[in-house]
Design an enzyme around this catalytic site. Sequence first.
Site, mmCIF file in Angstrom:
data_model
loop_
_atom_site.group_PDB
_atom_site.id
_atom_site.type_symbol
_atom_site.label_atom_id
_atom_site.label_comp_id
_atom_site.label_asym_id
_atom_site.label_seq_id
_atom_site.Cartn_x
_atom_site.Cartn_y
_atom_site.Cartn_z
ATOM 1 C CE LYS A 184 -2.729 -0.711 3.635
ATOM 2 N NZ LYS A 184 -3.901 -0.505 4.541
ATOM 3 C CE LYS A 198 -1.882 4.294 5.129
ATOM 4 N NZ LYS A 198 -3.036 4.097 6.016
HETATM 5 N N1 C2G Z 1 -10.522 6.795 9.237
HETATM 6 C C1 C2G Z 1 -11.540 7.672 9.610
HETATM 7 N N2 C2G Z 1 -11.217 8.917 10.022
HETATM 8 C C2 C2G Z 1 -9.922 9.323 10.086
HETATM 9 C C3 C2G Z 1 -8.884 8.432 9.728
HETATM 10 C C4 C2G Z 1 -9.217 7.154 9.298
HETATM 11 O O1 C2G Z 1 -12.732 7.325 9.561
HETATM 12 N N3 C2G Z 1 -9.644 10.593 10.502
HETATM 13 C C5 C2G Z 1 -10.894 5.452 8.784
HETATM 14 C C6 C2G Z 1 -10.450 5.183 7.352
HETATM 15 O O2 C2G Z 1 -11.385 5.745 6.421
HETATM 16 C C7 C2G Z 1 -10.442 3.656 7.307
HETATM 17 C C8 C2G Z 1 -10.046 3.279 8.749
HETATM 18 O O3 C2G Z 1 -10.245 4.460 9.553
HETATM 19 O O4 C2G Z 1 -11.757 3.163 7.031
HETATM 20 C C9 C2G Z 1 -8.603 2.831 8.855
HETATM 21 O O5 C2G Z 1 -7.792 3.859 8.328
HETATM 22 P P1 C2G Z 1 -6.321 3.457 7.779
HETATM 23 O O6 C2G Z 1 -5.613 2.661 8.814
HETATM 24 O O7 C2G Z 1 -5.693 4.672 7.197
HETATM 25 O O8 C2G Z 1 -6.724 2.441 6.601
HETATM 26 P P2 C2G Z 1 -6.185 2.433 5.099
HETATM 27 O O9 C2G Z 1 -4.719 2.584 5.065
HETATM 28 O O10 C2G Z 1 -7.038 3.370 4.345
HETATM 29 O O11 C2G Z 1 -6.454 0.887 4.684
HETATM 30 O O12 C2G Z 1 -8.090 -2.660 2.064
HETATM 31 C C10 C2G Z 1 -8.406 -1.435 2.684
HETATM 32 C C11 C2G Z 1 -7.173 -0.806 3.275
HETATM 33 O O13 C2G Z 1 -6.496 -1.710 4.135
HETATM 34 C C12 C2G Z 1 -7.559 0.465 4.021
#
Ligand code: C2G
Length: 129
Positions: free
Chosen positions: A44, A46
């Site tokens: 990803k 990250k």
């Molecule tokens: N999130 C949120 N509000 C934020 C930050 C994050 O609602 N201020 C939500 C994101 O939209 C996501 C979840 O928290 O639904 C997890 O965020 P991340 O760890 O950044 O996930 P991400 O890297 O987007 O991974 O296959 C899908 C991926 O693994 C998603």
Amino acid sequence: MKKVITYGTFDLLHYGHILLLQRAKELGDHLTVGLSTDHFNEIKGKTSYFTYEERKMMLEAIKYVDLVIPEYEWEQKSADIQEHQINTFVMGDDWAGKFDDLKQYCEVIYLARTPDVSTTSIKSNLQNG
Ligand code: C2G
């Protein structure tokens, strides 16, 4: 029992993550989290501060979370949904539309992201003081 699933890295756990998990759990009776492995994070683009095991332990301590499974790849979601008999797939709306193909297996819901907080902003604020 209505089963919900969501996926993510959940690094440097913050209230935006917690509010997502809380709202996801409110959509059913059981919440599974597909937690990105350290290797999938690389895919990803990250790098997480905490390891998969550390992030898993923290998620398992959250009262809204019932089960944590590893997320190895983008393509596993449909199999997870079928294997775990999931009724509802949930993601933050930064992903709106991206997983609509899963509608053939279950309900797909995108929840509003919590504004003004992100792992990235936490890291940059700490670096810049
Ligand atoms: N999130 C949120 N509000 C934020 C930050 C994050 O609602 N201020 C939500 C994101 O939209 C996501 C979840 O928290 O639904 C997890 O965020 P991340 O760890 O950044 O996930 P991400 O890297 O987007 O991974 O296959 C899908 C991926 O693994 C998603």
